[in-house]
Design an enzyme around this catalytic site. Structure first.
Site, PDB file in Angstrom:
ATOM      1  N   LYS A   1       4.405  -5.239   0.015  1.00  0.00           N
ATOM      2  CA  LYS A   1       4.513  -6.420  -0.865  1.00  0.00           C
ATOM      3  C   LYS A   1       3.840  -7.634  -0.239  1.00  0.00           C
ATOM      4  CE  LYS A   1       7.611  -8.738   1.809  1.00  0.00           C
ATOM      5  NZ  LYS A   1       7.379  -9.963   2.501  1.00  0.00           N
TER       6      LYS A   1
ATOM      7  N   ASP B   1      14.872  -7.429   1.608  1.00  0.00           N
ATOM      8  CA  ASP B   1      13.675  -7.022   0.855  1.00  0.00           C
ATOM      9  C   ASP B   1      13.822  -5.643   0.215  1.00  0.00           C
ATOM     10  OD1 ASP B   1      12.343  -9.324   1.592  1.00  0.00           O
ATOM     11  OD2 ASP B   1      11.166  -8.379   3.180  1.00  0.00           O
TER      12      ASP B   1
HETATM   13  P1  ATP Z   1      10.049  -7.917   6.934  1.00  0.00           P
HETATM   14  O1  ATP Z   1       8.959  -8.774   6.366  1.00  0.00           O
HETATM   15  O2  ATP Z   1      10.759  -7.057   5.924  1.00  0.00           O
HETATM   16  O3  ATP Z   1      10.988  -8.601   7.877  1.00  0.00           O
HETATM   17  P2  ATP Z   1       7.912  -6.689   8.314  1.00  0.00           P
HETATM   18  O4  ATP Z   1       7.126  -6.193   7.171  1.00  0.00           O
HETATM   19  O5  ATP Z   1       7.387  -7.908   9.009  1.00  0.00           O
HETATM   20  O6  ATP Z   1       9.379  -6.885   7.896  1.00  0.00           O
HETATM   21  P3  ATP Z   1       8.425  -4.031   9.297  1.00  0.00           P
HETATM   22  O7  ATP Z   1       7.165  -3.229   9.270  1.00  0.00           O
HETATM   23  O8  ATP Z   1       9.450  -3.753   8.285  1.00  0.00           O
HETATM   24  O9  ATP Z   1       8.058  -5.576   9.368  1.00  0.00           O
HETATM   25  O10 ATP Z   1       9.017  -3.873  10.767  1.00  0.00           O
HETATM   26  C1  ATP Z   1       9.797  -4.819  11.421  1.00  0.00           C
HETATM   27  C2  ATP Z   1      10.542  -4.116  12.558  1.00  0.00           C
HETATM   28  O11 ATP Z   1      11.488  -3.236  11.973  1.00  0.00           O
HETATM   29  C3  ATP Z   1       9.632  -3.243  13.423  1.00  0.00           C
HETATM   30  O12 ATP Z   1       9.269  -3.921  14.564  1.00  0.00           O
HETATM   31  C4  ATP Z   1      10.459  -1.996  13.707  1.00  0.00           C
HETATM   32  O13 ATP Z   1      10.994  -2.004  14.996  1.00  0.00           O
HETATM   33  C5  ATP Z   1      11.629  -2.044  12.729  1.00  0.00           C
HETATM   34  N1  ATP Z   1      11.644  -0.930  11.746  1.00  0.00           N
HETATM   35  C6  ATP Z   1      12.743  -0.378  11.239  1.00  0.00           C
HETATM   36  N2  ATP Z   1      12.458   0.593  10.360  1.00  0.00           N
HETATM   37  C7  ATP Z   1      11.116   0.676  10.302  1.00  0.00           C
HETATM   38  C8  ATP Z   1      10.225   1.500   9.553  1.00  0.00           C
HETATM   39  N3  ATP Z   1      10.665   2.435   8.714  1.00  0.00           N
HETATM   40  N4  ATP Z   1       8.914   1.292   9.700  1.00  0.00           N
HETATM   41  C9  ATP Z   1       8.477   0.332  10.548  1.00  0.00           C
HETATM   42  N5  ATP Z   1       9.269  -0.458  11.292  1.00  0.00           N
HETATM   43  C10 ATP Z   1      10.583  -0.310  11.169  1.00  0.00           C
END
Ligand code: ATP
Length: 297
Positions: free
Chosen positions: A6, A133
């Protein structure tokens, strides 16, 4: 299951509450960058990763997909003996809610795997407990999110919006970007977030130039202070013809709204040549949320 990432085309962030959370007023749009989540029988709960980010995917209970599987198992009285395979294309810790996307996909996949028939409202409630989210990642499309971003109302949009995403090998911590935002605003900050109606109008008309001018993210200043290069990347995108540029969620991914596919191709070339970014993705939105693409048991 196929589940998209997203972008927040508008992200208004209120003051920090006593609970530590922030009230949000945001417009999510799901974009065509997908993770594929496959669930199969196993002797215990296991997670493995595929794809270019495989080595960064947590394979234990810190993975939101693991927590999603446990929730569904508990709700339908099953042992969570499954193998969850995550083929990742959504960059990690990038502000594109990849972990939340995998959790949403796992909720739906487990519901199908155990033939649980969990009502949609209950899946939504489970999604909220996993993260702010996650409910949007179940639904996809375009939606207004209030509360912690988990109270959703679908938004009408017309046509397709074309996006270019500049991504970075090193992520940013969502928690630290919120903290930095609080620090920069000061402790007396009390403005409640609101989404201007012009944004809804631009989405409803499919008016990309208008939307480009209205893109907004209250976390952007903190993301740029934490990584000054992001400011240069956003500027470079605008100078290269993007209609609007924004840090996606808590960053570091930078999202550029462009007029059409050919402008997107031009911008990809410009950004790659700039040497300022690690990778560039061309995509579009809105797209559907978590979807079953095949089933076999
Ligand atoms: P958000 O914007 O929802 O806070 P993001 O998109 O910035 O998150 P994600 O890729 O969701 O970041 O990852 C954030 C942290 O969550 C990662 O550093 C990882 O340790 C943890 N994590 C937990 N589950 C997952 C997953 N399925 N895939 C990737 N990272 C995950």
């Amino acid at each position: 299951m196929r589940v998209p990432g997203k972008v927040n085309v508008y992200l208004g962030v209120g003051p920090r509450e006593f609970s530590g959370f922030h009230e949000l007023a945001t417009i999510f749009q799901s974009v065509g960058v997908y993770d594929e989540v496959t669930v199969s029988a196993s002797d215990s709960l296991k997670i493995s990763g595929l794809g270019e980010f495989a080595d960064q995917i947590p394979t234990d209970a810190t993975n939101l997909a693991w927590q999603a599987a446990e929730l569904v198992a508990r709700a339908c009285g099953e042992e969570p003996n499954i193998h969850i395979q995550i083929d990742k294309s959504i960059p990690i810790a990038a502000g594109m809610a990849g972990g939340s996307a995998d959790a949403a996909a796992t909720l739906v996949a487990c519901d199908a795997f155990w033939n649980a028939g969990i009502p949609r409202e209950q899946l939504d409630a489970m999604a909220s407990t996993l993260g702010s989210d996650v409910p949007f990642m179940l639904h996809g499309g375009c939606a207004l999110g209030v509360g912690r971003g988990d109270v959703l109302s679908p938004i009408m949009t017309r046509g397709t919006f074309h996006w270019v995403f500049a991504t970075f090998a090193e992520g940013l911590s969502t928690a630290q970007i919120y903290e930095k935002t609080d620090e920069m605003r000061g402790f007396d900050f009390e403005d409640l977030p609101d989404v201007p109606t012009e944004v809804l109008g631009a989405l409803a008309r499919g008016d990309a130039p208008a939307l480009g001018n209205l893109l907004h993210n209250d976390l952007q200043a903190a993301a740029i202070i934490s990584r000054p290069q992001l400011g240069r990347v956003l500027e470079h995108g605008i100078d290269s013809g993007a209609l609007g540029a924004i840090v996606s969620g808590s960053g570091p991914t930078c999202a550029f709204l462009v007029r059409d596919e050919s402008s997107a191709i031009d911008l990809v070339v410009e950004l790659k040549a700039s040497g300022l970014v690690d990778d560039v993705i061309r995509t579009h939105g809105p797209v559907h949320g978590a979807r079953v693409i095949s089933t076999s048991r």
